[in-house]
Design an enzyme around this catalytic site. Structure first.
Site, PDB file in Angstrom:
ATOM      1  N   ALA A   9       0.836  -1.206   0.000  1.00  0.00           N
ATOM      2  CA  ALA A   9       0.000   0.000   0.000  1.00  0.00           C
ATOM      3  C   ALA A   9       0.869   1.254   0.000  1.00  0.00           C
ATOM      4  O   ALA A   9       0.689   2.151   0.819  1.00  0.00           O
ATOM      5  CB  ALA A   9      -0.918  -0.011   1.231  1.00  0.00           C
ATOM      6  N   VAL A  12       2.994   3.387  -5.190  1.00  0.00           N
ATOM      7  CA  VAL A  12       2.492   2.836  -6.449  1.00  0.00           C
ATOM      8  C   VAL A  12       1.150   2.150  -6.229  1.00  0.00           C
ATOM      9  O   VAL A  12       0.161   2.441  -6.894  1.00  0.00           O
ATOM     10  CB  VAL A  12       3.509   1.844  -7.064  1.00  0.00           C
ATOM     11  CG1 VAL A  12       2.929   1.185  -8.317  1.00  0.00           C
ATOM     12  CG2 VAL A  12       4.796   2.567  -7.398  1.00  0.00           C
ATOM     13  N   VAL A  86       5.489  -4.349  -3.913  1.00  0.00           N
ATOM     14  CA  VAL A  86       6.283  -4.262  -2.686  1.00  0.00           C
ATOM     15  C   VAL A  86       7.631  -3.623  -2.998  1.00  0.00           C
ATOM     16  O   VAL A  86       8.025  -3.485  -4.151  1.00  0.00           O
ATOM     17  CB  VAL A  86       6.498  -5.671  -2.072  1.00  0.00           C
ATOM     18  CG1 VAL A  86       5.170  -6.268  -1.626  1.00  0.00           C
ATOM     19  CG2 VAL A  86       7.212  -6.596  -3.048  1.00  0.00           C
ATOM     20  N   ASN A  87       8.349  -3.235  -1.934  1.00  0.00           N
ATOM     21  CA  ASN A  87       9.660  -2.601  -2.114  1.00  0.00           C
ATOM     22  C   ASN A  87      10.662  -3.560  -2.746  1.00  0.00           C
ATOM     23  O   ASN A  87      10.671  -4.748  -2.434  1.00  0.00           O
ATOM     24  CB  ASN A  87      10.223  -2.169  -0.759  1.00  0.00           C
ATOM     25  CG  ASN A  87       9.389  -1.099  -0.105  1.00  0.00           C
ATOM     26  OD1 ASN A  87       8.173  -1.199  -0.072  1.00  0.00           O
ATOM     27  ND2 ASN A  87      10.031  -0.080   0.426  1.00  0.00           N
ATOM     28  N   THR A  88      11.486  -3.026  -3.629  1.00  0.00           N
ATOM     29  CA  THR A  88      12.610  -3.801  -4.176  1.00  0.00           C
ATOM     30  C   THR A  88      13.872  -2.964  -3.956  1.00  0.00           C
ATOM     31  O   THR A  88      14.376  -2.334  -4.876  1.00  0.00           O
ATOM     32  CB  THR A  88      12.417  -4.097  -5.679  1.00  0.00           C
ATOM     33  OG1 THR A  88      12.069  -2.875  -6.356  1.00  0.00           O
ATOM     34  CG2 THR A  88      11.326  -5.110  -5.911  1.00  0.00           C
ATOM     35  N   PRO A  89      14.367  -2.924  -2.703  1.00  0.00           N
ATOM     36  CA  PRO A  89      15.498  -2.042  -2.380  1.00  0.00           C
ATOM     37  C   PRO A  89      16.783  -2.487  -3.059  1.00  0.00           C
ATOM     38  O   PRO A  89      16.867  -3.604  -3.572  1.00  0.00           O
ATOM     39  CB  PRO A  89      15.646  -2.183  -0.857  1.00  0.00           C
ATOM     40  CG  PRO A  89      14.637  -3.173  -0.411  1.00  0.00           C
ATOM     41  CD  PRO A  89      13.958  -3.763  -1.591  1.00  0.00           C
ATOM     42  N   ALA A 160       5.018   9.736 -12.342  1.00  0.00           N
ATOM     43  CA  ALA A 160       5.900  10.782 -11.823  1.00  0.00           C
ATOM     44  C   ALA A 160       5.221  11.359 -10.596  1.00  0.00           C
ATOM     45  O   ALA A 160       4.029  11.707 -10.646  1.00  0.00           O
ATOM     46  CB  ALA A 160       6.098  11.875 -12.875  1.00  0.00           C
ATOM     47  N   CYS A 272      13.311   5.905  -7.809  1.00  0.00           N
ATOM     48  CA  CYS A 272      13.556   4.987  -8.927  1.00  0.00           C
ATOM     49  C   CYS A 272      14.825   5.224  -9.729  1.00  0.00           C
ATOM     50  O   CYS A 272      15.483   4.262 -10.115  1.00  0.00           O
ATOM     51  CB  CYS A 272      12.373   5.025  -9.896  1.00  0.00           C
ATOM     52  SG  CYS A 272      10.935   4.159  -9.244  1.00  0.00           S
ATOM     53  N   LYS A 335      11.474  16.751  -5.178  1.00  0.00           N
ATOM     54  CA  LYS A 335      10.963  17.729  -6.149  1.00  0.00           C
ATOM     55  C   LYS A 335       9.698  18.343  -5.570  1.00  0.00           C
ATOM     56  O   LYS A 335       9.191  17.889  -4.543  1.00  0.00           O
ATOM     57  CB  LYS A 335      10.702  17.080  -7.512  1.00  0.00           C
ATOM     58  CG  LYS A 335       9.564  16.068  -7.542  1.00  0.00           C
ATOM     59  CD  LYS A 335       9.332  15.593  -8.974  1.00  0.00           C
ATOM     60  CE  LYS A 335       8.112  14.692  -9.052  1.00  0.00           C
ATOM     61  NZ  LYS A 335       7.868  14.209 -10.408  1.00  0.00           N
TER      62      LYS A 335
END
Length: 480
Positions: A9, A12, A86-89, A160, A272, A335
Site C-alpha cells: 500500500a 504505487v 512491494v519494495n525492491t530495495p 511521476a 527509482c 521535487k
C-alpha cells in the site's frame, strides 16, 4: 465480479488501485499491507502519502469497491488478479551489494500467494524489478502450485510523483508483458480489459515479459541521463560564463531532443532513478557487458558530482568554513508537489554541510520533522525497507532544526540553500530575508528558482547552478 488484490500500500499500489476502483465500478479492489499503521492511514482522513487528486479518488470509492486491509491471506486467496507492489530495495550486503535489487519482499509475497491460493491466479509485477524476476517468481509459484495455474505478467508503472493521478488517468502508455503462450495471451487480455475501461486501446502496449521489465529500467535510465547531461553542461557553463538556461532552451528547441528534463539542478532524486540505473549496471555486469555497465554508471557519477560541487561552492564561498554557521535549507523533498524525500539531493547536501560542522535550519512545506531527522540519520538505501525494519527512533541530528517557514529558517543565517523548486520560494520577500541574515548574505540556488540579478540588487551574493558566476565566486575552486 472480478476481484483485484494489491499487495503493498505504498506510492504505487495506493494511487494505482484507487484509479482502477474509480474507473471500474464493477471490479472489487482490495489493497493489503502488513503495516497496520499504514492501512489505518489509508482508512482514515490523513492518507499516508501526498499526491494531488488522490484524496478525492480514495474518498469516492472507499467502502464501495475500494478497501484497505491487513488480512493479506483472505484477500489474496479470493482475488482473480494479484498486483505485487512491494519494495525492491538496493542490496546493502552480500552478492551485488550497492547495485543489485533485493527481492526479499517480492519472494515473501510470492510464497504467500502460493500458500493461500485455491484457484487460478494472474500475478502482476507492479514494482520496479530487474529483468528476469518474473522467471524467478514463476519458479516459486509452480514448485508450490498444488495443481493451480499461475500466469505472471509485467505491468511496470510510469508514474511521476506530483502528477501521479494525471499519469494514471491519462497515461502515455500502459505496458503489459506476458508469456507468448495461449494462457499467457489470455492473461494479458484479462489485464488489458481492466485498463480498457478508461485507456484508449492504442495506448495499451503488449510485449513479451522481458521487454516489459527492461522497458521500465530503460525509460528511467534515459530520463536520468538527460538530467545528468544538462548538469554536466552546467559545470561547463559556470567555467566559461555561459548560461545553462539559455543553452538548455536552444538545445530543447531541436524537435529531436525536445525541452523536457533539461533543467539543470543540484541533482536528481526519487525512489527509482538511481535504483533502476544501478540495477541496469548490475544486469549488464552479470551478462559480461562491462562497457555498457560503465556507460550507465556515469549517469550516477555526474549526479553525485553535482551534489558535491554544490556543497563545495557553499563552503568555499564562506571563507572555506561553515563550522558553527547557520545555513537555511529551503526544500527537502526531491521535487516540488510531493512529500517524498527518497534519494533527495537535499539529504546529501545537508550531510555534506554537517560534516563541515554547519548548523542547519530546514523548511519544507510537505515533509515532516520526523522524516527529515530519519533521512539524515539513516544509511544510504535503508529508506527502501519497510519502516518497521528501520531504526525505530533515529537519534536526532543535533545541529539540525526544523523551521515553521522560510523566514524562520533564514533568520540569523549566513547562507540560504534552495534545494526544492517549490513555487512559494519564487514569491518570498527576499528583502525581508536579507535584513534578517548575517552579512555577507549568500543565496545558493540549487534549482534556479530565483532571479540572481534581483537578489544581487538587494545585496545578496548569489550562486545559481550553471549561471554566470558572481564576482565573489570567480576565483574560488568549484571542486575540492
Amino acid at each position: 465480479m472480478v476481484k483485484i488484490c494489491c499487495i503493498g500500500a505504498g506510492y504505487v499500489g495506493g494511487p494505482t488501485m484507487a484509479v482502477i476502483a474509480l474507473k471500474c465500478p464493477s471490479i472489487e479492489v482490495v489493497v493489503v499491507d502488513i503495516s497496520v499503521h499504514r492501512i489505518a492511514a489509508w482508512n482514515g482522513d490523513q492518507l499516508p502519502i501526498y499526491e494531488p487528486g488522490l484524496d478525492d479518488a480514495v474518498k469516492q470509492c472507499r467502502g464501495k469497491n475500494l478497501f484497505f486491509s491487513t488480512d493479506i491471506e483472505k484477500h489474496v486467496s479470493e482475488a482473480d488478479i494479484i498486483f505485487v507492489s512491494v519494495n525492491t530495495p538496493t542490496k546493502t550486503r552480500g552478492l551485488g551489494a550497492g547495485k543489485a535489487a533485493d527481492l526479499t519482499y517480492w519472494e515473501s509475497a510470492a510464497r504467500v500467494i502460493a500458500d493461500v491460493s485455491k484457484s487460478d491466479k494472474i500475478v502482476v509485477e507492479k514494482s520496479t524489478v530487474p529483468v528476469k524476476t518474473a522467471e524467478a517468481i514463476e519458479k516459486i509459484l509452480t514448485h508450490n502450485s498444488k495443481g493451480i495455474n499461475y500466469q505472471i505478467l509485467s505491468n511496470p508503472e510510469f508514474l511521476a510523483e506530483g502528477t501521479a493521478m494525471q499519469d494514471l488517468f491519462k497515461p502515455d502508455r500502459v505496458l503489459i508483458g506476458g508469456r507468448e503462450t495461449p494462457e499467457g495471451r489470455k492473461a494479458v487480455q484479462a489485464l488489458k480489459d481492466v485498463y480498457a475501461h478508461w485507456v484508449p486501446e492504442d495506448r495499451i502496449l503488449t510485449t513479451n515479459l522481458w521487454s516489459a521489465e527492461l522497458s521500465k529500467l530503460a525509460a528511467n535510465a534515459f530520463l536520468a541521463q538527460r538530467i545528468s547531461s544538462i548538469n554536466a553542461i552546467s559545470a561547463l557553463c559556470e567555467a566559461t560564463g555561459a548560461n545553462v538556461s539559455e543553452v538548455a532552451y536552444a538545445v530543447g528547441k531541436d524537435s529531436r531532443i525536445g525541452p523536457k528534463f533539461l533543467n539543470a539542478s543540484v541533482g536528481f532524486g526519487g525512489s527509482c532513478f538511481q535504483k533502476d540505473i544501478l540495477n541496469l549496471v548490475y544486469i549488464s555486469e552479470c551478462n559480461g557487458l562491462s562497457v555498457v555497465a560503465n556507460y550507465w554508471k556515469q549517469v550516477i557519477q555526474i549526479n553525485d558530482y553535482q551534489k558535491n560541487r554544490f556543497v563545495n561552492r557553499v563552503v568555499s564561498s564562506m571563507f572555506n568554513t561553515v563550522s558553527g554557521k547557520k545555513i537555511a535549507v529551503l526544500g527537502f523533498a526531491f521535487k516540488k508537489d510531493t512529500g517524498d524525500t527518497r534519494e533527495a539531493p537535499a539529504i546529501d547536501v545537508c550531510k555534506g554541510l554537517l560534516r563541515d560542522k554547519a548548523t542547519i535550519s530546514i523548511y519544507d512545506p510537505q515533509v515532516t520533522d520526523d522524516q527529515i531527522q530519519r533521512d539524515l540519520a539513516t544509511n544510504k538505501f535503508d529508506w527502501d525497507h519497510p519502516v518497521h525494519l528501520q531504526p525505530m527512533s533515529p537519534t536526532a541530528v543535533k545541529q539540525v532544526s526544523i523551521a515553521w517557514d522560510a523566514y524562520d529558517a533564514a533568520k540569523g543565517a549566513h547562507g540560504v540553500c534552495i534545494l526544492t523548486e517549490w513555487d512559494e520560494f519564487k514569491e518570498l520577500d527576499y528583502r525581508r530575508i536579507y535584513d534578517d541574515m548575517q552579512k555577507p548574505a549568500f543565496v545558493f540556488d540549487g534549482r534556479n528558482v530565483v532571479d540572481p540579478e534581483k537578489l544581487r540588487a538587494i545585496g545578496f551574493i548569489v550562486y545559481a547552478i550553471g549561471k554566470p558566476l558572481d564576482s565573489w565566486l570567480k576565483d574560488l575552486p568549484a571542486v575540492a
